[in-house]
Scaffold this motif. Structure first.
Motif, PDB file in Angstrom:
ATOM      1  N   MET A 191       0.810  -1.218   0.000  1.00 45.05           N
ATOM      2  CA  MET A 191       0.000   0.000   0.000  1.00 45.05           C
ATOM      3  C   MET A 191       0.843   1.267   0.000  1.00 45.05           C
ATOM      4  SD  MET A 191      -3.050  -0.806   2.706  1.00 45.05           S
ATOM      5  CE  MET A 191      -1.934  -0.803   4.116  1.00 45.05           C
ATOM      6  N   THR A 192       2.079   1.176   0.466  1.00 47.23           N
ATOM      7  CA  THR A 192       2.854   2.382   0.732  1.00 47.23           C
ATOM      8  C   THR A 192       4.045   2.596  -0.199  1.00 47.23           C
ATOM      9  OG1 THR A 192       4.256   1.222   2.350  1.00 47.23           O
ATOM     10  CG2 THR A 192       2.250   2.274   3.179  1.00 47.23           C
ATOM     11  N   ARG A 193       4.457   1.591  -0.947  1.00 47.13           N
ATOM     12  CA  ARG A 193       5.736   1.666  -1.648  1.00 47.13           C
ATOM     13  C   ARG A 193       5.660   2.274  -3.046  1.00 47.13           C
ATOM     14  NH1 ARG A 193      10.361  -3.065  -1.755  1.00 47.13           N
ATOM     15  NH2 ARG A 193      11.944  -1.875  -2.850  1.00 47.13           N
ATOM     16  N   VAL A 194       4.552   2.107  -3.744  1.00 47.76           N
ATOM     17  CA  VAL A 194       4.457   2.549  -5.135  1.00 47.76           C
ATOM     18  C   VAL A 194       4.220   4.054  -5.190  1.00 47.76           C
ATOM     19  CG1 VAL A 194       3.207   2.322  -7.307  1.00 47.76           C
ATOM     20  CG2 VAL A 194       3.577   0.314  -5.851  1.00 47.76           C
ATOM     21  N   ASP A 195       5.119   4.763  -5.825  1.00 46.65           N
ATOM     22  CA  ASP A 195       4.984   6.214  -5.941  1.00 46.65           C
ATOM     23  C   ASP A 195       3.726   6.572  -6.725  1.00 46.65           C
ATOM     24  OD1 ASP A 195       7.328   6.636  -4.561  1.00 46.65           O
ATOM     25  OD2 ASP A 195       8.575   6.751  -6.374  1.00 46.65           O
ATOM     26  N   GLY A 196       3.006   7.551  -6.233  1.00 45.96           N
ATOM     27  CA  GLY A 196       1.843   8.048  -6.946  1.00 45.96           C
ATOM     28  C   GLY A 196       0.537   7.386  -6.573  1.00 45.96           C
ATOM     29  N   PHE A 197       0.598   6.241  -5.872  1.00 48.02           N
ATOM     30  CA  PHE A 197      -0.625   5.565  -5.469  1.00 48.02           C
ATOM     31  C   PHE A 197      -0.506   5.093  -4.019  1.00 48.02           C
ATOM     32  CE2 PHE A 197      -1.764   5.389  -9.919  1.00 48.02           C
ATOM     33  CZ  PHE A 197      -3.156   5.429  -9.880  1.00 48.02           C
ATOM     34  N   GLY A 198      -1.615   4.680  -3.469  1.00 49.03           N
ATOM     35  CA  GLY A 198      -1.600   4.100  -2.135  1.00 49.03           C
ATOM     36  C   GLY A 198      -1.700   5.142  -1.043  1.00 49.03           C
ATOM     37  N   ILE A 199      -0.880   4.953  -0.028  1.00 50.09           N
ATOM     38  CA  ILE A 199      -1.000   5.724   1.196  1.00 50.09           C
ATOM     39  C   ILE A 199       0.385   5.887   1.809  1.00 50.09           C
ATOM     40  CG2 ILE A 199      -1.531   3.585   2.431  1.00 50.09           C
ATOM     41  CD1 ILE A 199      -3.203   5.158   4.377  1.00 50.09           C
ATOM     42  N   ASP A 200       0.673   7.036   2.368  1.00 47.60           N
ATOM     43  CA  ASP A 200       1.952   7.222   3.033  1.00 47.60           C
ATOM     44  C   ASP A 200       2.022   6.354   4.289  1.00 47.60           C
ATOM     45  OD1 ASP A 200       2.857   9.002   1.189  1.00 47.60           O
ATOM     46  OD2 ASP A 200       3.091  10.684   2.574  1.00 47.60           O
ATOM     47  N   LEU A 201       3.216   5.852   4.568  1.00 44.63           N
ATOM     48  CA  LEU A 201       3.411   5.011   5.749  1.00 44.63           C
ATOM     49  C   LEU A 201       2.988   5.742   7.016  1.00 44.63           C
ATOM     50  CD1 LEU A 201       4.515   2.343   6.936  1.00 44.63           C
ATOM     51  CD2 LEU A 201       6.758   3.451   7.070  1.00 44.63           C
TER      52      LEU A 201
END
Length: 310
Positions: A191-201
Motif C-alpha cells: 500500500m505504501t511503496r508505489v509512488d503516486g498511489f496508495g498511502i503514506d506510511l
C-alpha cells in the motif's frame, strides 16, 4: 477535501473505504496517494486509541524484541526452546513471527502455552520482567478465539496484521480481550511503496494508532524494505505526536535490525522510546540466539546516554 458520507460509527476501516476505495478505481486517475488525513476532535474521540500505548509498554526505555526464527515449521517444543534462549540473552519481549500461523504444527494453544512458559522460566531465572507477544493473525472470525487461547496460555500481548485483517481488528480484539495489541507491518508495503498511489506510511501508522494499536512494527530504512529515513521518521512521529485524548503508540523498527545500525535508527527520533525487533541478528548468530540477544541488547542499552526522554 471533506467527506460528508463517512461517520465514525461506521468504523475506521470504512474511512479508507470512503477516502480511497472509489477514487483509486477510476481509470482517469493517473496518480492518487493519501498523504495526510485530518479528523476533528469529535471524530478522533470516537476511536479509543491505544488502551496501554508506548508509555505503559516501555516505561520510558527502549526495548528489544525477538521474533522467533525460523518463521514457520517449528514444533511447540522447538519454538519454546528458542524463546527461552532469547529471553535468557536479555530481550525484553519474545514475539511469534508473523508467519508462525496459529496451529501450523500442533494445536495453537500448545505453542502459546509452551512459549509463554519458557518466557516465564527465563523471567524467574534472570529476575527481570519478560513479555510474550502471541500471533493471532488469522481470519477475523477466528482471531478472537485465537486471542482467547493465547491469553489463557499466558501471552502478554497479541500480534495482529491490520493490513490483512482490517484496521478495526485492533479495536475489536483490544475491547474483547483487554491485552495490548501489536500491529505487524505485513501487507503494508503493497500500500505504501508505489509512488503516486496508495498511502503514506505515516498515515497508515496514524490510523493504526487511532484503531487501538498499542505497538506497531514498521519497516526499517536500513534493511531490505527500501523506505527512506524520512519516511521512517514521519512514521515515528505519527505514532507519537500529540493527539488530544489519544495515547502514543510504541513504534518498533523491524527488518534488517542489528547491533550495527541501532544507533542510526535511534537517531531518527532520539527523544522517543522505541523498540528494536531483530530476527536474524539474534537467531542466526554464530554462537546461538542467547549470544545474538546479548549483543543486540548491549548495543541498545549503550544508547542510554542519548536515550529517550519520553
Amino acid at each position: 477535501m471533506r467527506y460528508n458520507n463517512w461517520i465514525p460509527q461506521c468504523g475506521i476501516g470504512n474511512l479508507l473505504n470512503v477516502v480511497l476505495g472509489e477514487p483509486q478505481h477510476l481509470a482517469t486517475v493517473r496518480a492518487l496517494r493519501l498523504k495526510e488525513i485530518r479528523l476533528d476532535a469529535a471524530e478522533i474521540s470516537s476511536f479509543g486509541g491505544p488502551r496501554y500505548g508506548r508509555n505503559v509498554l516501555t516505561q520510558g526505555h527502549d526495548l528489544v524484541v525477538a521474533p522467533i526464527k525460523p518463521s514457520a515449521g517449528l514444533s511447540p517444543e522447538e519454538a519454546s526452546a528458542l524463546a527461552f534462549e532469547a529471553a535468557m540473552g536479555g530481550v525484553d519481549i519474545v514475539k511469534d513471527d508473523e508467519l508462525a500461523f496459529p496451529g501450523l504444527r500442533g494445536a495453537p494453544e500448545e505453542r502459546y502455552r509452551q512459549v509463554a512458559s519458557a518466557v516465564r522460566r527465563a523471567e524467574q531465572e534472570t529476575g527481570t520482567r519478560r513479555a510474550y507477544w502471541a500471533n493471532v493473525i488469522t481470519s477475523p472470525a477466528k482471531a478472537l478465539k485465537a486471542a482467547e487461547m493465547a491469553v489463557n496460555a499466558g501471552a502478554d500481548a497479541l500480534l495482529l496484521a491490520p493490513a490483512l485483517q482490517g484496521l478495526d481488528v485492533c479495536a475489536d480484539v483490544s475491547a474483547s480481550i483487554g491485552l495490548p495489541v501489536v500491529a505487524h507491518n505485513v501487507g503494508v508495503t503493497s500500500m505504501t511503496r508505489v509512488d503516486g498511489f496508495g498511502i503514506d506510511l505515516s498515515v497508515w501508522m496514524y490510523l493504526q494508532r487511532l484503531a487501538g494499536a498499542d505497538a506497531v512494527l514498521a519497516p526499517s530504512p536500513f534493511g531490505s524494505f527500501g523506505i527512506s529515513p524520512q519516511s521512517a521518521r514521519d512514521a515515528i512521529r505519527a505514532t507519537n505526536d500529540e493527539v488530544p485524548g489519544v495515547s502514543a503508540t510504541l513504534f518498533s523498527h523491524s527488518g534488517g535490525v542489528g547491533p550495527e545500525n541501532v544507533r542510526r535508527l535511534k537517531s531518527l527520533a532520539p527523544e522517543i522510546a522505541v523498540a528494536f525487533t531483530a530476527g536474524s541478528a539474534i537467531f542466526d548468530h554464530p554462537f546461538g540466539p542467547r549470544s545474538g540477544a546479548e549483543a543486540l541488547v548491549l548495543a541498545v542499552r549503550a544508547l542510554g546516554s542519548q536515550g529517550p526522554s519520553a
